[in-house]
Motif scaffolding. Structure first.
Motif, mmCIF file in Angstrom:
data_model
loop_
_atom_site.group_PDB
_atom_site.id
_atom_site.type_symbol
_atom_site.label_atom_id
_atom_site.label_comp_id
_atom_site.label_asym_id
_atom_site.label_seq_id
_atom_site.Cartn_x
_atom_site.Cartn_y
_atom_site.Cartn_z
ATOM 1 N N VAL A 163 0.839 -1.204 0.000
ATOM 2 C CA VAL A 163 0.000 0.000 0.000
ATOM 3 C C VAL A 163 0.873 1.251 0.000
ATOM 4 O O VAL A 163 0.636 2.201 -0.755
ATOM 5 C CB VAL A 163 -0.947 -0.005 1.216
ATOM 6 C CG1 VAL A 163 -1.695 1.327 1.319
ATOM 7 C CG2 VAL A 163 -1.939 -1.150 1.121
ATOM 8 N N GLY A 164 1.905 1.250 0.864
ATOM 9 C CA GLY A 164 2.808 2.403 0.889
ATOM 10 C C GLY A 164 3.541 2.589 -0.432
ATOM 11 O O GLY A 164 3.700 3.719 -0.907
ATOM 12 N N GLY A 165 3.980 1.467 -1.041
ATOM 13 C CA GLY A 165 4.633 1.560 -2.340
ATOM 14 C C GLY A 165 3.710 2.087 -3.416
ATOM 15 O O GLY A 165 4.138 2.836 -4.309
ATOM 16 N N TYR A 166 2.430 1.708 -3.333
ATOM 17 C CA TYR A 166 1.439 2.184 -4.312
ATOM 18 C C TYR A 166 1.289 3.702 -4.239
ATOM 19 O O TYR A 166 1.394 4.408 -5.251
ATOM 20 C CB TYR A 166 0.099 1.503 -4.063
ATOM 21 C CG TYR A 166 -1.023 2.023 -4.938
ATOM 22 C CD1 TYR A 166 -1.225 1.502 -6.215
ATOM 23 C CD2 TYR A 166 -1.872 3.025 -4.477
ATOM 24 C CE1 TYR A 166 -2.251 1.980 -7.020
ATOM 25 C CE2 TYR A 166 -2.896 3.502 -5.271
ATOM 26 C CZ TYR A 166 -3.089 2.981 -6.548
ATOM 27 O OH TYR A 166 -4.094 3.453 -7.336
ATOM 28 N N PHE A 167 1.041 4.213 -3.045
ATOM 29 C CA PHE A 167 0.815 5.655 -2.911
ATOM 30 C C PHE A 167 2.086 6.439 -3.255
ATOM 31 O O PHE A 167 2.011 7.497 -3.890
ATOM 32 C CB PHE A 167 0.364 5.986 -1.482
ATOM 33 C CG PHE A 167 -1.084 5.700 -1.229
ATOM 34 C CD1 PHE A 167 -2.064 6.593 -1.648
ATOM 35 C CD2 PHE A 167 -1.485 4.540 -0.608
ATOM 36 C CE1 PHE A 167 -3.408 6.340 -1.430
ATOM 37 C CE2 PHE A 167 -2.819 4.261 -0.381
ATOM 38 C CZ PHE A 167 -3.792 5.169 -0.798
ATOM 39 N N PHE A 168 3.236 5.925 -2.858
ATOM 40 C CA PHE A 168 4.481 6.635 -3.145
ATOM 41 C C PHE A 168 4.767 6.645 -4.637
ATOM 42 O O PHE A 168 5.158 7.672 -5.202
ATOM 43 C CB PHE A 168 5.633 5.963 -2.389
ATOM 44 C CG PHE A 168 6.896 6.762 -2.416
ATOM 45 C CD1 PHE A 168 7.083 7.823 -1.537
ATOM 46 C CD2 PHE A 168 7.907 6.465 -3.315
ATOM 47 C CE1 PHE A 168 8.256 8.576 -1.559
ATOM 48 C CE2 PHE A 168 9.077 7.210 -3.350
ATOM 49 C CZ PHE A 168 9.245 8.270 -2.464
ATOM 50 N N SER A 169 4.563 5.499 -5.301
ATOM 51 C CA SER A 169 4.878 5.404 -6.728
ATOM 52 C C SER A 169 3.870 6.169 -7.580
ATOM 53 O O SER A 169 4.247 6.862 -8.535
ATOM 54 C CB SER A 169 4.901 3.933 -7.158
ATOM 55 O OG SER A 169 5.893 3.217 -6.470
ATOM 56 N N VAL A 170 2.583 6.042 -7.230
ATOM 57 C CA VAL A 170 1.528 6.636 -8.060
ATOM 58 C C VAL A 170 1.412 8.134 -7.835
ATOM 59 O O VAL A 170 1.364 8.929 -8.796
ATOM 60 C CB VAL A 170 0.183 5.934 -7.786
ATOM 61 C CG1 VAL A 170 -0.958 6.674 -8.493
ATOM 62 C CG2 VAL A 170 0.245 4.477 -8.239
ATOM 63 N N TYR A 171 1.376 8.552 -6.573
ATOM 64 C CA TYR A 171 1.065 9.948 -6.281
ATOM 65 C C TYR A 171 2.306 10.838 -6.196
ATOM 66 O O TYR A 171 2.184 12.070 -6.315
ATOM 67 C CB TYR A 171 0.276 10.054 -4.975
ATOM 68 C CG TYR A 171 -1.094 9.434 -5.078
ATOM 69 C CD1 TYR A 171 -2.122 10.077 -5.752
ATOM 70 C CD2 TYR A 171 -1.349 8.176 -4.528
ATOM 71 C CE1 TYR A 171 -3.376 9.503 -5.858
ATOM 72 C CE2 TYR A 171 -2.599 7.595 -4.628
ATOM 73 C CZ TYR A 171 -3.609 8.257 -5.298
ATOM 74 O OH TYR A 171 -4.848 7.686 -5.415
ATOM 75 N N LEU A 172 3.485 10.250 -5.983
ATOM 76 C CA LEU A 172 4.675 11.078 -5.869
ATOM 77 C C LEU A 172 5.622 10.925 -7.050
ATOM 78 O O LEU A 172 6.404 11.840 -7.335
ATOM 79 C CB LEU A 172 5.426 10.747 -4.567
ATOM 80 C CG LEU A 172 4.691 11.085 -3.269
ATOM 81 C CD1 LEU A 172 5.557 10.746 -2.062
ATOM 82 C CD2 LEU A 172 4.285 12.557 -3.228
ATOM 83 N N GLN A 173 5.565 9.768 -7.728
ATOM 84 C CA GLN A 173 6.513 9.556 -8.823
ATOM 85 C C GLN A 173 5.828 9.300 -10.163
ATOM 86 O O GLN A 173 6.508 9.002 -11.135
ATOM 87 C CB GLN A 173 7.459 8.410 -8.475
ATOM 88 C CG GLN A 173 8.382 8.745 -7.306
ATOM 89 C CD GLN A 173 9.462 7.705 -7.068
ATOM 90 O OE1 GLN A 173 9.168 6.567 -6.716
ATOM 91 N NE2 GLN A 173 10.712 8.090 -7.279
#
Length: 255
Positions: A163-173
């Protein structure tokens, strides 16, 4: 008159004692009565002291790995594979290792200190005089508690890492949400999740047994207890690294 242990073999004496206690624990686990109340209390204690640190450490590791890998994937034009990388990191490697390192540092140290204090106060010797097996009464419930907590926390951490990887990858990168989710099964599936749980199981057993053994073999009063706690953490981490590597190599050879 007993023969003195040769100096070259003295380092192996604690190792032999550890394996002897581990074998006693396996045998005692199948003897009745089982200390269910003690196991539940120890499991709840380990959860209380380990859950929040484990989540925070896991998120820190995951964000660091995802950030670095995503920069490389962006340069290669393959950012949509970030979900698979997050799955590999969270489920196969970082999840079980971080989980057990943290619960060994929090719960394992408390277990070692508790048993060490009992040993220094000669409570363990008194139990043996009364015919009570300290391994069955104290070690087995603590090992079971660490195993159960390790399994549950590993599932939580793996899910939280994704979940953390999803939000970091999608919304920040800027990764594509659908591509992120679609790439996870390409690299990680049920076999990898099973191996992750096996790792958490093996790591938890090792951490619990080391903590219990050092607690039961304390000498030198309160200073000895403090030294035993520090040694338990260092020995656990030192042992877990080659064990993790061995399991990973076997996984690649079999799967």
């Amino acid at each position: 008159m007993s023969a003195e242990t040769p100096p070259a073999l003295k380092p192996l004496v604690p190792l032999g004692g550890f394996f002897a206690m581990a074998l006693d624990a396996v045998q005692a686990a199948f003897r009745r009565p089982f200390q269910w109340r003690e196991a539940v209390l120890q499991a709840w204690f380990v959860v209380r002291v380990s859950l929040v640190p484990t989540v925070l450490v896991m998120l820190g590791f995951m964000l660091l790995v995802i950030f670095q890998v995503n920069l490389l994937l962006t340069d290669l034009g393959a950012l949509d594979l970030s979900g698979g990388i997050a799955g590999i990191a969270a489920i196969q490697q970082i999840g079980p290792f971080v989980t057990v390192v943290v619960i060994a540092g929090a719960g394992g140290t408390a277990i070692c200190a508790d048993l060490g204090a009992r040993t220094v106060r000669e409570e363990i010797a008194a139990m043996e005089v009364l015919g009570i097996d300290p391994v069955q009464r104290l070690v087995v419930p603590r090992v079971l508690a660490m195993v159960v907590v390790g399994q549950v926390l590993n599932v939580i951490i793996c899910a939280g890492g994704l979940v953390g990887g999803y939000f970091f990858s999608v919304y920040l990168q800027g990764a594509t949400p659908g591509a992120f989710l679609d790439s996870i099964p390409l690299f990680t599936g049920i076999p990898e999740l099973i191996v992750s749980q096996i790792k958490a199981l093996v790591f938890s057993v090792i951490a619990a047994l080391i903590a219990c053994y050092r607690g039961l073999t304390v000498s030198g009063g309160s200073k000895g207890v403090g030294d035993a706690v520090n040694q338990a953490v260092v020995i656990t981490i030192t042992v877990l690294v080659p064990v993790s590597l061995t399991i990973t190599l076997v996984q690649f050879a079999v799967l």
